[in-house]
Write an enzyme that holds these catalytic residues in place. Structure first.
Site, mmCIF file in Angstrom:
data_model
loop_
_atom_site.group_PDB
_atom_site.id
_atom_site.type_symbol
_atom_site.label_atom_id
_atom_site.label_comp_id
_atom_site.label_asym_id
_atom_site.label_seq_id
_atom_site.Cartn_x
_atom_site.Cartn_y
_atom_site.Cartn_z
ATOM 1 N N GLU A 28 1.168 -1.432 -0.223
ATOM 2 C CA GLU A 28 -0.190 -0.327 -0.124
ATOM 3 C C GLU A 28 1.100 1.559 0.015
ATOM 4 O OE1 GLU A 28 -2.109 -0.659 4.053
ATOM 5 O OE2 GLU A 28 -2.954 -2.282 2.813
ATOM 6 N N PRO A 30 -4.680 -8.980 9.110
ATOM 7 C CA PRO A 30 -5.417 -9.181 8.232
ATOM 8 C C PRO A 30 -5.122 -10.734 7.027
ATOM 9 C CG PRO A 30 -5.609 -7.180 8.491
ATOM 10 C CD PRO A 30 -4.168 -7.591 9.079
ATOM 11 N N LEU A 38 -6.612 -1.839 -0.927
ATOM 12 C CA LEU A 38 -6.002 -1.690 0.734
ATOM 13 C C LEU A 38 -6.543 -3.029 1.317
ATOM 14 C CD1 LEU A 38 -6.798 0.847 2.769
ATOM 15 C CD2 LEU A 38 -5.999 -0.635 3.488
ATOM 16 N N PHE A 73 2.259 -1.228 8.410
ATOM 17 C CA PHE A 73 2.369 -0.971 10.016
ATOM 18 C C PHE A 73 2.648 -1.891 10.556
ATOM 19 C CE2 PHE A 73 2.049 3.645 9.435
ATOM 20 C CZ PHE A 73 2.500 3.609 10.193
ATOM 21 N N ASP A 74 3.037 -3.028 11.653
ATOM 22 C CA ASP A 74 3.190 -4.210 12.334
ATOM 23 C C ASP A 74 1.437 -4.777 12.680
ATOM 24 O OD1 ASP A 74 2.248 -1.876 14.265
ATOM 25 O OD2 ASP A 74 4.985 -2.162 14.082
ATOM 26 N N GLY A 75 0.876 -3.636 13.088
ATOM 27 C CA GLY A 75 -0.756 -3.614 13.528
ATOM 28 C C GLY A 75 -1.527 -4.711 12.291
ATOM 29 N N PHE A 76 -1.223 -4.213 10.672
ATOM 30 C CA PHE A 76 -1.994 -4.635 9.827
ATOM 31 C C PHE A 76 -1.579 -5.643 9.474
ATOM 32 C CE2 PHE A 76 -1.725 0.641 10.048
ATOM 33 C CZ PHE A 76 -3.086 0.441 11.228
ATOM 34 N N HIS A 83 0.454 0.478 16.240
ATOM 35 C CA HIS A 83 1.604 1.382 14.812
ATOM 36 C C HIS A 83 2.673 0.880 15.577
ATOM 37 C CE1 HIS A 83 -1.912 3.290 12.731
ATOM 38 N NE2 HIS A 83 -0.963 4.141 11.897
ATOM 39 N N GLU A 136 -4.237 -6.854 2.741
ATOM 40 C CA GLU A 136 -3.389 -7.276 3.028
ATOM 41 C C GLU A 136 -3.541 -8.552 3.199
ATOM 42 O OE1 GLU A 136 -4.541 -5.372 5.621
ATOM 43 O OE2 GLU A 136 -3.287 -3.418 5.042
#
Ligand SMILES: Cc1ncc(C[n+]2csc(CCOP(=O)(O)OP(=O)(O)O)c2C)c(N)n1
Ligand SMILES: [Mg+2]
Lengths: 363, 326
Positions: free
Chosen positions: B29, B89, B58, B83-86, B129, B60
Site C-alpha cells: 500500500e 489480515p 488496500l 505497519f506491524d498492527g496491519f 502502529h 493485506e
C-alpha cells in the site's frame, strides 16, 4: 496493466444531489427533503463548528499537542448529513475520521483529541452515545456493525446501524464479508462509504473499476451514490436508507462522493502524489459554502447569523484548546487497567512489580 | 562508502536486488508514488515502473495471497505491510499458505516471498502502529524470521532475504529508520550471513541478547554498565528463525548471566524460547536464571505511556543487577 476509471470533480449523472454547489435547491425523482429555515441554519451551524474543531485539532498537532490528526476537511456534509439522519436508538460504527458524526452523537470533541494525543485508545462509552469507538484497522468495524444489526433484529427493536468506511476500505476482505453477512441475514444496516477519492496516496482506481455504489447489486442490496458535499442529499438519502433498514428491508450501500481536501493525516504530504488543480476543482464544491449561499439567497439568514456562528466557533476552538492542554496525562500504572474484565493474576503481579520498580526511583 | 539512513539502506538494498534480478517485484500500500509511508521504497516506482513496483488495493490478505501466486509463477515479491498492527489480515495467507506450501509440494514449490514489516514503538503513534508481532511468526514453521538493527545490516540483509528461496518475514525497527551509518556498497565481502547473529560488543560478565530496535538500547546499557565496572556483552541476534545457537550458547556459557531484551510482551515472547534453550544447553554454566526484559502483558499502551512500557536503559540495567543478585 492499469484499469482506468473516470474520476474527478465532475459530478457523474447518477449522483443524488438536492443542493448544487451554487446553493440552488434542485429536485431528484427518488429523494426529497423538506427542511425549515431553522433546520437549515442548524445544519450550517453543525458544519461550521465541526470544521472549526478540525482546524483547531490540526493546529494543536502542529504545535506538538497531538501526536497525529486525521482531518475531516471537505467531508463535513457527508458526516453531518448522515449523522443527523440517525435516531437516538441507531448505532454508528466509525473509522478514525468521523469527527462530524461524533459531533452529531454528542461526543465531546475533547474525547476525540485524547486518542490522538496519546492519552488513551478511545475514551468514550459507546453505549452512552450509540457511537462506537474509533477503529483504525481498515474495515474491521463493518463486521461489528453487521453483528450489532443482527442483534437489533433478534431484539425486535426499531433501530438500525450505520457503518462508516472509506473508498480504500472497500478492498478489504472484512468489508466484503460484511456485505455478504448483511445481505444473507437482511440485517438492518446502512453501509456509509465516504469515497473521498484517496486512500492515502492511492487514487480510487487502485480499488475499483466500477463506481463503488454499484458493488451493492452484486451482493444483493441497493446502492446509491450521493453528492457527499451536499448535506441535504446526504441527510435525505441516509434517512431513507435507515428507515428501510428499520422497516425490515435490509442493507443499503450509500456511496458519498466527496473529497479529502486535506492531507491523509498530519504526517502525510499529498504534494507527492496528487496535483493541486484537483483540490482547486473541489474547493468550488465546498460543502459549507453552498449552504451559506442557499441561506443567503433565500434570505433565511443574515450576516448577523453568520457572525454569531463564527463567534461560537471561535469560542469552541479556544475552549477545546484550553481543555486539551489541561488534559491530565495518564499515570504509568494505568497501563494495567481494563485489560481483562475479571481479575487476572499475571496483570496483578506485573502491576505490583512495576509499582515497586517505580518507587525505587523515588527513594 | 556512503552515509545512509536505515530506511535509505533498505531502499538501496532493494534497488540493487531489482537491478540484479528482473523477477524481483515490490508490492504494498502506497509503495509507489508516495514511496511508502516511511519512504523506504522512495523512487523505485519511478525507476522500475508500475509493473515492478505495485501499489496494491488496500487489503493485506490480498497482498500476500497474490504474492504467493506471483512466486508460483517465478517472481520474487517483496511485500510491504504498512505497519506491524496491519499484518493480521494477512495472517491466514502467511501462516496457512506461505509457510506450508513448499513442504506440501515435497519441495517442488519454492516461495521466495519477503514480507517487510516496520515494527516496534517509540514514535508516539496511535494504536496498532507500535506492535512487535515477531513471536506469532517464529511460532510458525516454514518462515525465516529476521530483524535488522542498523543501516549496514538493513542493506545486506534485505538483499539476502530477497535472494533466499524461503519465505522471509523481515522486521524493520521503525524508530531507527532515521539512524545513519557508513555503508560500503561496492562489495558484499563484509556481509554477515542473514541467518547468523553477531556479537556487537564483547564483554565478560553478562550477555545481553537483543534484535531490531533493542540492540541500540542494549549497547547504551552496556556503556552505562561499564561505569559500574561491569563488562556486558551484547549480541544482535539478527535472525530469530533460524536461531544462531552456537553464538548464543558460547556467550552464555562464557558469561554465565543472560538478559534477553525485546519490546514485545515478555509473556510467551521470543525471549521465552531463548531462555528455555539456553537453560537446556548451558544449565551448569549459568550463575543466574536467564532473565527477560520486555513489554508488559497488556496491549501496547497509548503513546503517553509508551516510555514506561518500552524497555529502556534503566529496565535493562535493573535486570542485569538482578542477574548479579543470584
Ligand atoms: C488493515 C489496515 N491496513 C493499513 C492501514 C493503514 N492505513 C490507514 S488509513 C489508510 C487508507 C484508508 O483509506 P480509505 O479507506 O479510503 O479511508 P480515508 O483515510 O480516505 O478516510 C491506510 C492504508 C490500516 N489502518 N489498516
Ligand atoms: Mg479514502
Amino acid at each position: 496493466m492499469t484499469a482506468d476509471a473516470s474520476r474527478g470533480a465532475q459530478a457523474p449523472p447518477e449522483l443524488v444531489q438536492l443542493l448544487t454547489p451554487e446553493g440552488e435547491r434542485v429536485e431528484h425523482p427518488d429523494y426529497d427533503i423538506d427542511l425549515t429555515p431553522e433546520e437549515v441554519r442548524s445544519l450550517y451551524r453543525d458544519l461550521a463548528l465541526v470544521r472549526r474543531v478540525d482546524l483547531e485539532a490540526v493546529a494543536l498537532q502542529r504545535q506538538g499537542e497531538l501526536g497525529i490528526w486525521a482531518s475531516l476537511l471537505g467531508q463535513e456534509a457527508a458526516q453531518i448529513g448522515s449523522g443527523r439522519a440517525l435516531t437516538d436508538a441507531d448505532m454508528a460504527f466509525p473509522t478514525y475520521r468521523e469527527h462530524g458524526v461524533a459531533w452529531c452523537r454528542d461526543v465531546d470533541p475533547l474525547k476525540l483529541l485524547g486518542l490522538f494525543r496519546g492519552v488513551n485508545h478511545g475514551g468514550w462509552d459507546p453505549k452512552e452515545h450509540n457511537f462506537h469507538l474509533y477503529t483504525i484497522v481498515i474495515g474491521s468495524q463493518t463486521l461489528h456493525a453487521v453483528g450489532y444489526a443482527m442483534g437489533i433484529q433478534r431484539d425486535d427493536a426499531t433501530a438500525a446501524t450505520i457503518a462508516y468506511f472509506g473508498d480504500g476500505a472497500t478492498s478489504q476482505g472484512d468489508v466484503n464479508e460484511a456485505f455478504i453477512w448483511a445481505s444473507v441475514f437482511n440485517a438492518p444496516i446502512v453501509f456509509f462509504c465516504q469515497n473521498n477519492q484517496w486512500a492515502i496516496s492511492e487514487p480510487l482506481e487502485r480499488q475499483t473499476r466500477i463506481p463503488l455504489y454499484r458493488r451493492a447489486s452484486g451482493f444483493g442490496f441497493p446502492g446509491v451514490r450521493v453528492d457527499g458535499n451536499d448535506v441535504f442529499a446526504c441527510l435525505a438519502v441516509t434517512r431513507q436508507a435507515l428507515k428501510n433498514a428499520r422497516e425490515g428491508q435490509g442493507p443499503t450501500l450509500v456511496e458519498a462522493y466527496t473529497y479529502r481536501m486535506g492531507a491523509h493525516t498530519t504526517t502525510d504530504d499529498p504534494t507527492r502524489y496528487r496535483v493541486a488543480s484537483e483540490l482547486e476543482a473541489w474547493k468550488l464544491k465546498d460543502p459549507i459554502e453552498r449552504v451559506k449561499a442557499y441561506l443567503f439567497k433565500n434570505e433565511h439568514a443574515d450576516q448577523a447569523f453568520f457572525d454569531s456562528i463564527d463567534a461560537e466557533a471561535d469560542q469552541l476552538g479556544a475552549d477545546l484548546r484550553r481543555r486539551c492542554l489541561a488534559m491530565p496525562d495518564p499515570r504509568p500504572l494505568d497501563i494495567f487497567d481494563h485489560v481483562y474484565s475479571e481479575p487476572h493474576p499475571l496483570i496483578d503481579e506485573e502491576r505490583a512489580q512495576f509499582a515497586a520498580y517505580l518507587e525505587g526511583f523515588e527513594s | 562508502m556512503t552515509v545512509m539512513s536505515l530506511s535509505k539502506a533498505l531502499n538501496e538494498g532493494m534497488r540493487k536486488a531489482m537491478e540484479d534480478d528482473p523477477k524481483v517485484l515490490i508490492m504494498g500500500e502506497d509503495v509507489g508514488k508516495l514511496g511508502g509511508v516511511f519512504r523506504v521504497t522512495d523512487g523505485l516506482q519511478k525507476d522500475f515502473g508500475e509493473d515492478r513496483v505495485i501499489d496494491t488495493p488496500l487489503a493485506e490478505s490480498g497482498i500476500i495471497g497474490t504474492a504467493i501466486g506471483l512466486a508460483l509463477r517465478g517472481y520474487r515479491p517483496v511485500c510491504e505491510i504498512q505497519f506491524d498492527g496491519f499484518v493480521f489480515p494477512a495472517a491466514d495467507q502467511i501462516i496457512t499458505q506461505l509457510a506450508k506450501m513448499p513442504m506440501r509440494s515435497l519441495g517442488a514449490i519454492k516461495l521466495p516471498v519477503v514480507v517487510r514489516i516496520p515494527c516496534g514503538g517509540g514514535i508516539g503513534a496511535v494504536e496498532h502502529h507500535s506492535e512487535s508481532p515477531e513471536a506469532y511468526f517464529t511460532h510458525t514453521a516454514g518462515l525465516r524470521v529476521v530483524a535488522c538493527s542498523n543501516p549496514a545490516d538493513a542493506y545486506s540483509m534485505i538483499q539476502q532475504a530477497i535472494r533466499s528461496d524461503d519465505p522471509v518475514v523481515f522486521f524493520e525497527p521503525k524508530r531507527r529508520y532515521w539512524e545513519k551509518a557508513d555503508i560500503d556498497t561496492s562489495t558484499g565481502d563484509w556481509w554477515t550471513p542473514f541467518d547468523k547473529g553477531r556479537v556487537v560488543r564483547p564483554g565478560t560478565d553478562a550477555t545481553l541478547i537483543a534484535y531490531g530496535p533493542m540492540v541500540k538500547t542494549c549497547l547504551e546499557a552496556a556503556t552505562a554498565a561499564e561505569d559500574d565496572g561491569r563488562s556486558l556483552e551484547v549480541i544482535d541476534l539478527r535472525s530469530l528463525n533460524p536461531l544462531d545457537q552456537p553464538l548464543v550458547m558460547e556467550s552464555a556459557s562464557r558469561t554465565g548471566r543472560v538478559v534477553v531484551v525485546h519490546e514485545a510482551p515478555v509473556n510467551n515472547g521470543f525471549g521465552a524460547e531463548l531462555a528455555a534453550r539456553i537453560t537446556e544447553r548451558c544449565f551448569y554454566r549459568l550463575e543466574a536464571p536467564v532473565l527477560r526484559v520486555g513489554g508488559f502483558s497488556t496491549p501496547y499502551p497509548p503513546s503517553k505511556l509508551e516510555e514506561h512500557y518500552l524497555p529502556d536503559l534503566d529496565r535493562v540495567l535493573d535486570a542485569v543487577d538482578r542477574a548479579f543478585g543470584y
